[in-house]
Scaffold this motif. Structure first.
Motif, short mmCIF file in Angstrom:
data_model
loop_
_atom_site.label_atom_id
_atom_site.label_comp_id
_atom_site.label_asym_id
_atom_site.label_seq_id
_atom_site.Cartn_x
_atom_site.Cartn_y
_atom_site.Cartn_z
N ARG A 135 0.84 -1.21 0.00
CA ARG A 135 0.00 0.00 0.00
C ARG A 135 0.87 1.25 0.00
O ARG A 135 0.54 2.25 -0.63
N SER A 136 2.00 1.17 0.71
CA SER A 136 2.92 2.31 0.71
C SER A 136 3.44 2.57 -0.70
O SER A 136 3.60 3.71 -1.11
N ARG B 64 1.34 6.38 10.23
CA ARG B 64 0.55 5.68 9.22
C ARG B 64 -0.59 6.54 8.71
O ARG B 64 -0.98 6.46 7.54
N HIS B 67 0.84 8.98 6.22
CA HIS B 67 1.21 8.34 4.96
C HIS B 67 0.00 7.77 4.23
O HIS B 67 0.09 7.34 3.08
N LEU B 69 -1.77 5.07 5.21
CA LEU B 69 -1.96 3.62 5.36
C LEU B 69 -3.18 3.34 6.24
O LEU B 69 -3.71 2.25 6.22
N ARG B 89 0.90 10.12 -2.06
CA ARG B 89 1.58 8.99 -1.44
C ARG B 89 2.71 8.45 -2.32
O ARG B 89 3.71 7.95 -1.84
N GLN B 92 6.01 9.65 -1.47
CA GLN B 92 6.50 9.34 -0.13
C GLN B 92 6.93 7.88 -0.08
O GLN B 92 6.51 7.08 -0.89
N ALA B 93 7.77 7.56 0.89
CA ALA B 93 8.16 6.17 1.08
C ALA B 93 8.22 5.90 2.57
O ALA B 93 8.37 6.82 3.37
N MET B 94 8.06 4.62 2.92
CA MET B 94 8.05 4.28 4.34
C MET B 94 8.93 3.06 4.61
O MET B 94 8.93 2.11 3.84
N PHE B 96 9.61 0.24 7.58
CA PHE B 96 8.92 -0.30 8.73
C PHE B 96 9.89 -0.81 9.78
O PHE B 96 11.05 -1.09 9.49
N THR B 100 10.40 -5.17 5.79
CA THR B 100 9.54 -5.99 4.95
C THR B 100 10.23 -6.17 3.62
O THR B 100 10.18 -5.29 2.77
N ARG B 158 15.65 0.67 -0.67
CA ARG B 158 14.49 0.49 -1.53
C ARG B 158 13.53 1.68 -1.41
O ARG B 158 12.97 2.15 -2.40
#
Lengths: 235, 257
Positions: A135-136, B64, B67, B69, B89, B92-94, B96, B100, B158
């Motif tokens: 989803r990100s 979250r 962003h 989510l 979005r 943007q990047a996230m 965790f 993951t 990544r």
């Protein structure tokens, strides 16, 4: 049962002698079941993947239905396909009844829910792990499904092997829609049923040995796949 | 209490910018519990913002929500005046807390997010990203066989691949040793130096001291204060933040969970 030893000897010699009839039966069995599993994978894997990703009302019901259909009784599937393919049935004009094509159709129907349900389970776990990342990244449903199928390829191969195990060992559906016609639709399981009832135990036993060998090979393949997957940390 | 500090006062840069980020009246509740409660906040696009607070304060939830989510129960989030949609979005990047990573090699994990580039440009970008993350040697290794520190650096590489305007990091070094934590903080500094806005959640005071330009202190789903880091560590305005910092000093600042 004083013969059982000699029957076994005869069966082994049949297997080892390369008996033409025996091998044509084995060949047809493999052709029918492998084709059915291939078709079931083409339908079942994307279906399972979509169900593991999609959020819609009734998703749980579909999953429950699939799980229930994993255990579809082969004779019932055979009967249903028979009714559809018979002369007076909706697809009767194609004249498929008592052909290998009919057997492939029946086994595909039998195995697709199994493969789809197993795929859904393992891909749902994987999707739980990947969900926020996907989803990100803003992936489309198609991108999610193809990524899940690729990353889940080891467990999906296991599902396909389970499907093959079910198809190759199944007798109820193929005997109804194939008719067990010699040199046309006679496969291992139907031959075993027939020859046993005729008292020709050696041929039945020879085919039984082959079936057990195939089961062993399938299980060894599953174990090898799992081991590879674990070694690469892909499991 | 929610007024942004002077240094970080923001003006609309207009045009294409995602900043300022303006959050007002943001709430998120689950089963009757207000996990994020009436949060208002303004962030500029330059600083490294650290969201600090104890476990269960709602830091990760807040991130979250920012962003996209999670959908807020109430309130608005505007990025450069625009509501949070797929286009916002995408910039943007996230990263965790638990990296993951796809069940693929290190380079395939990067290739996955660089699909739009032509092949040679993509390979060059992968080489560059791996080098910056000190992962060149393990390019073809299965990502999930890497050490915890390597996995998180790969996850950051990544996230960085698509040149995001904003990088969210959710306790990126919470389960790593000091050396790995240091490597990750260096990587975060390098990404910030390229002009990427950093928004980092942590409960680690040491990390907050090392990385923060400004600190948002969160407790029980509320923002207790938002100050420049230098001011925050000198003088906490809220009792909650003071207690947090004093409590930590009693037991030392090392917090490796």
């Amino acid at each position: 049962m004083s013969d059982s030893g000699s029957i076994l000897t005869l069966a082994l010699s049949l297997v080892l002698s390369g008996d033409a009839e025996l091998w044509s039966i084995i060949g047809l069995s493999l052709r029918v079941s492998l084709t059915a599993v291939l078709l079931a994978c083409l339908i079942g894997l994307p279906l399972g993947a979509v169900l593991s990703v999609a959020r819609f009302r009734g998703r749980g019901a579909v999953a429950a239905l699939l799980n229930a259909f994993m255990g579809l009784p082969p004779v019932v599937v055979g009967l249903a396909v028979y009714l559809v393919l018979s002369r007076s049935g909706p697809l009767g004009v194609f004249g498929l009844l008592y052909t290998p094509a009919a057997m492939i159709i029946a086994q595909t129907i039998l195995v697709t829910p199994l493969i789809a349900a197993l795929a859904r389970q393992s891909l749902a776990d994987l999707h739980g792990e990947y969900d926020e990342l996907f989803r990100s990244l803003g992936l489309s449903a198609t991108e999610k499904v193809s990524a899940l199928i690729w990353d889940g390829r080891y467990s999906l191969s296991t599902a396909a092997l389970a499907g093959f195990g079910r198809a190759i060992a199944e007798v109820g559906a193929v005997i109804i829609v194939g008719g067990n016609i010699e040199h046309v639709t006679r496969v291992m399981t139907t031959t075993i049923a027939l020859e046993t009832s005729k008292g020709n135990l050696a041929l039945a036993m020879a085919l039984g040995i082959i079936l057990i060998l195939l089961a062993l090979i399938v299980n060894a393949a599953v174990m090898a796949l799992n081991r590879t997957a674990r070694r690469l940390a892909y499991a | 209490m929610l007024k942004p500090p002077e240094e970080h006062a923001t003006v609309y840069s207009g045009g294409d910018s995602l900043f300022p980020l303006e959050v007002s009246g943001l709430a998120f509740s689950d089963r009757g519990r207000n996990l994020v409660d009436n949060v208002s906040l303004t962030l500029d696009g330059r600083s490294r913002t650290v969201i600090l607070g104890p476990n269960g304060a709602g830091k990760s939830l807040l991130m979250r929500l920012l962003h996209g989510l999670l959908q807020p129960t109430a309130g608005t989030i505007l990025w450069g005046g625009r509501p949070l949609d797929a286009a916002v979005r995408a910039r943007q990047a996230m990263v965790f807390q638990r990296p993951t990573l796809l069940r693929r090699s290190a380079e395939e994990n990067l290739r996955f997010v660089l699909g739009h580039l032509p092949r040679t440009a993509r390979d060059a970008r992968i080489t560059e990203l791996l080098a910056d993350a000190k992962l060149t040697d393990i390019r073809t290794m299965p990502a999930r066989l890497l050490s915890g520190g390597e996995q998180q650096r790969l996850a950051i590489a990544r996230a960085r691949a698509a040149d995001p305007d904003v990088l969210f990091l959710d306790e990126p070094s919470a389960s790593l040793d000091p050396a790995s934590t240091h490597a990750i903080e260096e990587l975060i500094r390098a990404i910030h130096a390229e002009g990427t806005k950093i928004i980092l959640v942590t409960h680690d005071l040491g990390q907050a001291r090392r990385l923060a330009d400004d600190v948002v202190f969160v407790s029980r789903g509320r923002i207790m204060e938002h100050q420049p880091a230098a001011d925050f560590f000198l003088n906490q305005r809220s009792d909650a933040a003071r207690a947090y910092i004093e409590g930590r000093l009693d037991i030392g600042t090392v917090d490796q969970s």
